[in-house]
Design a protein around this motif. Sequence first.
Motif, PDB file in Angstrom:
ATOM      1  N   SER A 210     -20.221  12.199 -11.403  1.00 45.23           N
ATOM      2  CA  SER A 210     -21.039  11.644 -12.476  1.00 45.23           C
ATOM      3  C   SER A 210     -20.183  10.826 -13.438  1.00 45.23           C
ATOM      4  O   SER A 210     -19.055  11.214 -13.747  1.00 45.23           O
ATOM      5  N   PRO A 211     -20.715   9.702 -13.953  1.00 42.74           N
ATOM      6  CA  PRO A 211     -19.983   8.973 -14.992  1.00 42.74           C
ATOM      7  C   PRO A 211     -19.932   9.732 -16.312  1.00 42.74           C
ATOM      8  O   PRO A 211     -19.159   9.370 -17.205  1.00 42.74           O
ATOM      9  N   ARG A 212     -20.742  10.788 -16.436  1.00 46.26           N
ATOM     10  CA  ARG A 212     -20.734  11.626 -17.644  1.00 46.26           C
ATOM     11  C   ARG A 212     -19.824  12.815 -17.370  1.00 46.26           C
ATOM     12  O   ARG A 212     -20.137  13.674 -16.536  1.00 46.26           O
ATOM     13  N   ALA A 213     -18.707  12.858 -18.068  1.00 42.31           N
ATOM     14  CA  ALA A 213     -17.623  13.781 -17.737  1.00 42.31           C
ATOM     15  C   ALA A 213     -18.056  15.231 -17.821  1.00 42.31           C
ATOM     16  O   ALA A 213     -18.670  15.651 -18.813  1.00 42.31           O
ATOM     17  N   PRO A 214     -17.725  16.035 -16.791  1.00 45.22           N
ATOM     18  CA  PRO A 214     -17.988  17.474 -16.862  1.00 45.22           C
ATOM     19  C   PRO A 214     -17.072  18.124 -17.872  1.00 45.22           C
ATOM     20  O   PRO A 214     -16.018  17.581 -18.237  1.00 45.22           O
ATOM     21  N   ARG A 215     -17.460  19.316 -18.319  1.00 48.75           N
ATOM     22  CA  ARG A 215     -16.646  20.022 -19.314  1.00 48.75           C
ATOM     23  C   ARG A 215     -17.021  21.491 -19.351  1.00 48.75           C
ATOM     24  O   ARG A 215     -18.109  21.874 -18.897  1.00 48.75           O
ATOM     25  N   LEU A 216     -16.141  22.289 -19.915  1.00 43.21           N
ATOM     26  CA  LEU A 216     -16.438  23.683 -20.203  1.00 43.21           C
ATOM     27  C   LEU A 216     -16.326  23.876 -21.706  1.00 43.21           C
ATOM     28  O   LEU A 216     -15.302  23.543 -22.310  1.00 43.21           O
ATOM     29  N   ILE A 217     -17.401  24.401 -22.306  1.00 42.37           N
ATOM     30  CA  ILE A 217     -17.502  24.553 -23.752  1.00 42.37           C
ATOM     31  C   ILE A 217     -17.448  26.037 -24.074  1.00 42.37           C
ATOM     32  O   ILE A 217     -18.163  26.835 -23.455  1.00 42.37           O
ATOM     33  N   ASP A 218     -16.625  26.391 -25.048  1.00 47.87           N
ATOM     34  CA  ASP A 218     -16.330  27.794 -25.332  1.00 47.87           C
ATOM     35  C   ASP A 218     -16.465  28.029 -26.840  1.00 47.87           C
ATOM     36  O   ASP A 218     -15.733  27.454 -27.631  1.00 47.87           O
ATOM     37  N   LEU A 219     -17.425  28.869 -27.217  1.00 45.16           N
ATOM     38  CA  LEU A 219     -17.679  29.196 -28.626  1.00 45.16           C
ATOM     39  C   LEU A 219     -17.336  30.658 -28.874  1.00 45.16           C
ATOM     40  O   LEU A 219     -17.733  31.527 -28.084  1.00 45.16           O
ATOM     41  N   ILE A 220     -16.641  30.939 -29.978  1.00 47.60           N
ATOM     42  CA  ILE A 220     -16.288  32.310 -30.339  1.00 47.60           C
ATOM     43  C   ILE A 220     -16.663  32.546 -31.798  1.00 47.60           C
ATOM     44  O   ILE A 220     -16.330  31.750 -32.669  1.00 47.60           O
ATOM     45  N   TRP A 221     -17.359  33.651 -32.035  1.00 47.72           N
ATOM     46  CA  TRP A 221     -17.844  34.000 -33.383  1.00 47.72           C
ATOM     47  C   TRP A 221     -17.705  35.507 -33.605  1.00 47.72           C
ATOM     48  O   TRP A 221     -17.893  36.300 -32.671  1.00 47.72           O
ATOM     49  N   GLY A 222     -17.405  35.885 -34.827  1.00 46.55           N
ATOM     50  CA  GLY A 222     -17.404  37.299 -35.190  1.00 46.55           C
ATOM     51  C   GLY A 222     -16.006  37.861 -35.366  1.00 46.55           C
ATOM     52  O   GLY A 222     -14.995  37.222 -35.062  1.00 46.55           O
ATOM     53  N   ALA A 223     -15.978  39.085 -35.823  1.00 47.87           N
ATOM     54  CA  ALA A 223     -14.704  39.752 -36.095  1.00 47.87           C
ATOM     55  C   ALA A 223     -13.969  40.057 -34.797  1.00 47.87           C
ATOM     56  O   ALA A 223     -14.569  40.511 -33.811  1.00 47.87           O
ATOM     57  N   GLN A 224     -12.665  39.837 -34.799  1.00 44.98           N
ATOM     58  CA  GLN A 224     -11.860  40.043 -33.595  1.00 44.98           C
ATOM     59  C   GLN A 224     -11.887  41.482 -33.110  1.00 44.98           C
ATOM     60  O   GLN A 224     -11.767  41.740 -31.905  1.00 44.98           O
TER      61      GLN A 224
END
Length: 469
Positions: A210-224
């Motif tokens: 695809s001309p639209r680049a693949p990616r992996l998105i990673d979100l982290i929230w909250g106390a460790q």
Amino acid sequence: MTSDPTPPGPALLDAAANAVPIRCVTADGWAAVEVGLPPPQRRFAAATGFAPKAGRVALLPGEDGGLGLVLLGLGEAGQGHRDRFLAGKLPGALPAGDYRLEPCDALDAGEAALAWLLGSYRFDRYRKPGEPRPRLVAPEGVDAAAVGRVARAVAAGRDLINTPANDLGPAEVEAAMRALGERFGAAVTVTMGADLEKEFPLVHAVGAASPRAPRLIDLIWGAQDAPRVTLVGKGVVFDTGGLDIKPASNMLLMKKDMGGAAAALAAAEMIMGAGLPVRLRLIVPSVENAIAGDAFRPGDVIRSRAGLTVEIGNTDAEGRLILADALALADAEEPDLILDFATLTGAARVALGPDLPAFFTEDEALAGAVAEAGERVNDPVWRLPLHPPYASLLDSKVADLNNAPGGGFAGAITAALFLRRFVRRTRTHVHFDLYGWNPSTKPGRPEGGEVQTARLAHALVAERYRQNG
């Protein structure tokens, strides 16, 4: 970590001076209700042929000639299945104005309020705004803020699924996750390009054409130090099938192939909005499965992030490939719970239909909790088995496993078994195989994109970590 600033979206009114009452009527209670109506309303109901069948609505005049009372039929108790979201039919049946539900033993007030907001949803990005919608006063004793949070998260997820692929690519999925992270003070990182090819080779391979680049998105929230909960969502923004191309008719709804990602985002929004005491991680591999000279091919062998080699039996079984790399990432830190969401197999739809997602887990106690949560919040699922002998169907003669072995048997189960190979350390793992679409309008569920299992996931996490939201 910040609190939700409550963006615009579906909400209940705190109060309204002239709200029109809505009275629920069962078949066995209609006679008493009818006798108690003022004569003009009684005659009007009779003249219009009102009967308290499930979902039947009557608009009765007031003394001034305006709308004075709404009747909502609930049908006969114990006869057939009464839709718990029946009140979700009202926003489409009533004129603009303010309304209030009278107390009704046959309806749960909180569920009715949520159904109203869910039924008020409209996807109007490409159309002129419609007429003003009716509004509901929060019933007494209902947590209006909590109901509104859930409804807004569902609406946001529905919007993602309903947006066509020309306006929703991997970059737009990333933008949605970044906006969500900004609202709640979460950290968001993205892996693309050469780093993606090295760290997440299956994600890269599926999206390379695809001309639209693949990616992996990673979100982290909250106390460790809080219990770790990880959500993984399949983010295929459009699926041609790749070189194993789909028939044209099978591509018509493929904008919804990122429905798993939308469900994961909606669940994450509910969890963060409720401030649940967890360390939440949201992982979305986002790609377009397109066709070009650099498309991955049937017969290719690709080494996954987990080190397992995968023979490509079919390029149209791409969802399990991108999830495999994402699940390997999730599993590496051994969270307390992994939930993954995917519009994965037609086999699950053949078995259970569009309204009932399948789920898979090896943890018996967790399976019971998932089913109970789904029943409690009217977001039902059905468990299918991770039947170990079927794992041999994934065998490959040249690699560790094949992503799509031949034959039509047990397609949903073999897909789940494939994913399970990439979750080695975490037994508390649930895989949801969902449809992500309402084929027709039902109360509270307009035709179009649907974030199935998102409300279930929120309820499960809230119950598991002993805090309601």
